[in-house]
Design a protein around this motif. Structure first.
Motif, short mmCIF file in Angstrom:
data_model
loop_
_atom_site.label_atom_id
_atom_site.label_comp_id
_atom_site.label_asym_id
_atom_site.label_seq_id
_atom_site.Cartn_x
_atom_site.Cartn_y
_atom_site.Cartn_z
N THR A 120 34.89 78.50 11.44
CA THR A 120 35.60 79.31 12.43
C THR A 120 34.88 80.63 12.66
O THR A 120 34.72 81.08 13.80
N GLN A 121 34.46 81.25 11.58
CA GLN A 121 33.74 82.52 11.69
C GLN A 121 32.43 82.37 12.46
O GLN A 121 32.06 83.23 13.27
N LEU A 122 31.74 81.28 12.22
CA LEU A 122 30.47 81.05 12.92
C LEU A 122 30.67 80.85 14.41
O LEU A 122 29.92 81.39 15.24
N SER A 123 31.68 80.07 14.79
CA SER A 123 31.91 79.83 16.21
C SER A 123 32.35 81.12 16.90
O SER A 123 31.93 81.40 18.04
N HIS A 124 33.15 81.95 16.23
CA HIS A 124 33.57 83.22 16.82
C HIS A 124 32.40 84.20 16.92
O HIS A 124 32.32 84.98 17.86
N LEU A 125 31.50 84.14 15.93
CA LEU A 125 30.32 85.01 15.98
C LEU A 125 29.47 84.68 17.20
O LEU A 125 29.03 85.58 17.93
N LEU A 126 29.26 83.39 17.45
CA LEU A 126 28.48 83.00 18.62
C LEU A 126 29.19 83.37 19.90
O LEU A 126 28.57 83.84 20.86
N LEU A 127 30.51 83.17 19.94
CA LEU A 127 31.28 83.50 21.14
C LEU A 127 31.22 84.99 21.46
O LEU A 127 31.11 85.39 22.62
N LEU B 173 35.21 78.58 26.27
CA LEU B 173 34.81 79.22 27.52
C LEU B 173 35.33 78.44 28.74
O LEU B 173 35.77 79.03 29.73
N SER B 174 35.27 77.11 28.66
CA SER B 174 35.70 76.30 29.81
C SER B 174 37.21 76.34 29.99
O SER B 174 37.71 76.30 31.12
N ILE B 175 37.96 76.43 28.90
CA ILE B 175 39.43 76.50 29.02
C ILE B 175 39.87 77.88 29.51
O ILE B 175 40.80 78.01 30.31
N ALA B 176 39.18 78.92 29.02
CA ALA B 176 39.56 80.28 29.40
C ALA B 176 39.28 80.57 30.87
O ALA B 176 40.04 81.27 31.53
N PRO C 138 32.78 76.09 35.02
CA PRO C 138 32.73 75.54 33.67
C PRO C 138 33.42 74.19 33.53
O PRO C 138 32.98 73.34 32.75
N LEU C 139 34.48 73.98 34.29
CA LEU C 139 35.20 72.70 34.22
C LEU C 139 34.29 71.54 34.61
O LEU C 139 34.32 70.47 34.00
N ALA C 140 33.45 71.75 35.64
CA ALA C 140 32.54 70.70 36.07
C ALA C 140 31.53 70.37 34.97
O ALA C 140 31.21 69.21 34.71
N LEU C 141 31.02 71.41 34.30
CA LEU C 141 30.10 71.19 33.18
C LEU C 141 30.78 70.42 32.06
O LEU C 141 30.20 69.50 31.46
N ALA C 142 32.03 70.80 31.76
CA ALA C 142 32.76 70.14 30.68
C ALA C 142 33.03 68.67 31.00
O ALA C 142 32.93 67.80 30.12
N VAL C 143 33.34 68.38 32.26
CA VAL C 143 33.58 67.00 32.65
C VAL C 143 32.30 66.18 32.48
O VAL C 143 32.32 65.05 31.97
N LEU C 144 31.17 66.74 32.90
CA LEU C 144 29.90 66.03 32.76
C LEU C 144 29.60 65.75 31.29
O LEU C 144 29.21 64.63 30.91
N ALA C 145 29.76 66.77 30.44
CA ALA C 145 29.49 66.59 29.01
C ALA C 145 30.39 65.51 28.41
O ALA C 145 29.93 64.67 27.64
#
Length: 385
Positions: free
Chosen positions: A30-37, A294-297, A360-367
């Motif tokens: 969790t700490q690592l993902s928040h650090l990157l964010l 990022l895509s949800i926000a 971002p939603l379009a990117l998320a759908v593609l992924a």
């Protein structure tokens, strides 16, 4: 410490103390993902990568130690409890590891690596594996000097010394932990219980995927207004996590454990398949979790370079790591995964040219479609086989 070694030839079971130990690494992920964010730039990505490699190394060496030593032995239980305390301190320092808590992080990490190696080296001193752990201890002490020196130096010197420390520690297994006058170890000395090792690594992948699920739920919960786009992004993020789980757990994980067990050199294959090849798999899941947030926000806003690289780069890294894993274990480089990585990379290059025009939603759908497509193809091949 009589009886601390696991009996060879008997399948080792993952025991509750090992699951309890893993809870610390839920917090670390969790700490690592928040650090990157919070630092979504080149420097932040480099720092997160370095710290992710350190966290993975601390967990992985404990897993190897528990593969040889019975975690339910009182001495190992006490050792794991101390490692949990140091691991919790290490995880708490991650956000400021390149700032005010550099020494805190370095000392915690060194305590984990040196302390565990010392305990196991003493406990196994009269056994063949004892030499390997004495050599490991020597390398961890050398790496520990670099970690502490970097924390004390700060600035650019800190980064240089910490990179050097990681290079020392990551090169050690390939060099057989060679130490002057003490000799070196060979992978034949590291015969492992492949079922236990595979199960432990599978559990860590579950922890990483759990972070993705946690981020998805928390991001939705924090939103003040639930729009159709937000709900769609939430659903797509969840389906992406399901697809990654499917790709990893459908058949490959179990079949890989069987292949490692049948190997003439389980230490060599286990080192390559689990210790090294799982790094991009876990890192990919962590990066994908940041992309989910990022895509949800901001599902319909313009993307940034960071959004493109996390939403598409996370799944691409995961699939590339899984392809490496299959290549090492089965000797075949899966073309489908390479094609999927290529598709995600091509889409990412296009999106980076005009990021503001791509939501971002379009990117998320593609992924999600790409990773889901890999999962579907795997299932079809399995049924055909």
């Amino acid at each position: 410490m009589a009886g601390i070694l696991r009996p060879r030839g008997q399948t080792a079971q993952v025991v509750p103390i090992e699951l309890f130990f893993d809870l610390v690494y839920v917090f670390a992920i969790t700490q690592l993902s928040h650090l990157l964010l919070d630092h979504l730039d080149l420097g932040g990505a480099a720092q997160t990568l370095l710290l992710t490699l350190a966290v993975w190394w601390a967990w992985m060496y404990t897993t190897w130690a528990a593969n040889y030593c019975d975690p339910d032995h009182p001495a190992m239980r006490l050792t794991l409890a101390v490692l949990m305390l140091a691991g919790l301190a290490m995880a708490a320092a991650l956000a400021q590891a390149f700032g005010g808590r550099a020494l805190w992080f370095a000392v915690s990490y060194v305590v984990i690596q040196v302390g565990r190696s010392a305990v196991v080296a003493v406990a196994t001193r009269a056994t063949p594996i004892g030499l390997t752990f004495r050599l490991i201890l020597a390398w961890h002490v050398a790496g520990g000097v670099l970690w502490i020196a970097g924390a004390l130096a700060g600035g650019t010197a800190q980064a240089v010394l910490w990179v050097a420390a990681l290079l020392v520690e990551y090169a050690a297994p390939w060099l057989g932990y060679r130490v002057p006058f003490l000799g070196r170890a060979t992978t034949a000395d590291w015969a492992i219980d492949s079922d236990h090792m595979a199960e432990r690594v599978r559990l860590f992948v579950i922890l990483a995927l759990g972070e993705s699920i946690l981020v998805t739920g928390l991001t939705l919960a924090r939103g003040e207004h639930l729009s159709v786009a937000t709900a769609a992004a939430f659903t797509v993020a969840f389906l992406s996590s399901v697809a990654m789980w499917w790709v990893y757990f459908d058949r490959t994980a179990e079949e890989a454990a069987e292949r490692v067990a049948a190997s003439d050199d389980t230490g060599r294959l286990g080192r390559s398949a689990y210790t090294y090849c799982h790094i991009p798999i876990v890192a990919g899941v962590i990066v994908a979790a940041v992309g989910d947030e990022l895509s949800i926000a901001h599902p319909l806003g313009g993307s940034t370079a960071g959004t493109v690289l996390t939403v598409l780069g996370g799944p691409a890294l995961f699939l590339a790591g899984h392809a490496m894993f299959q290549r090492v274990v089965f000797g075949v480089l899966p073309a489908g995964r390479l094609a999927a990585v290529g598709l995600l990379a091509a889409a990412g290059l296009v999106a980076l040219v005009i990021p503001a025009a791509v939501p971002p939603l379009a990117l998320a759908v593609l992924a999600a479609l790409v990773v889901g497509g890999v999962a579907v193809l795997d299932s079809r091949r399995a049924r055909t086989a």
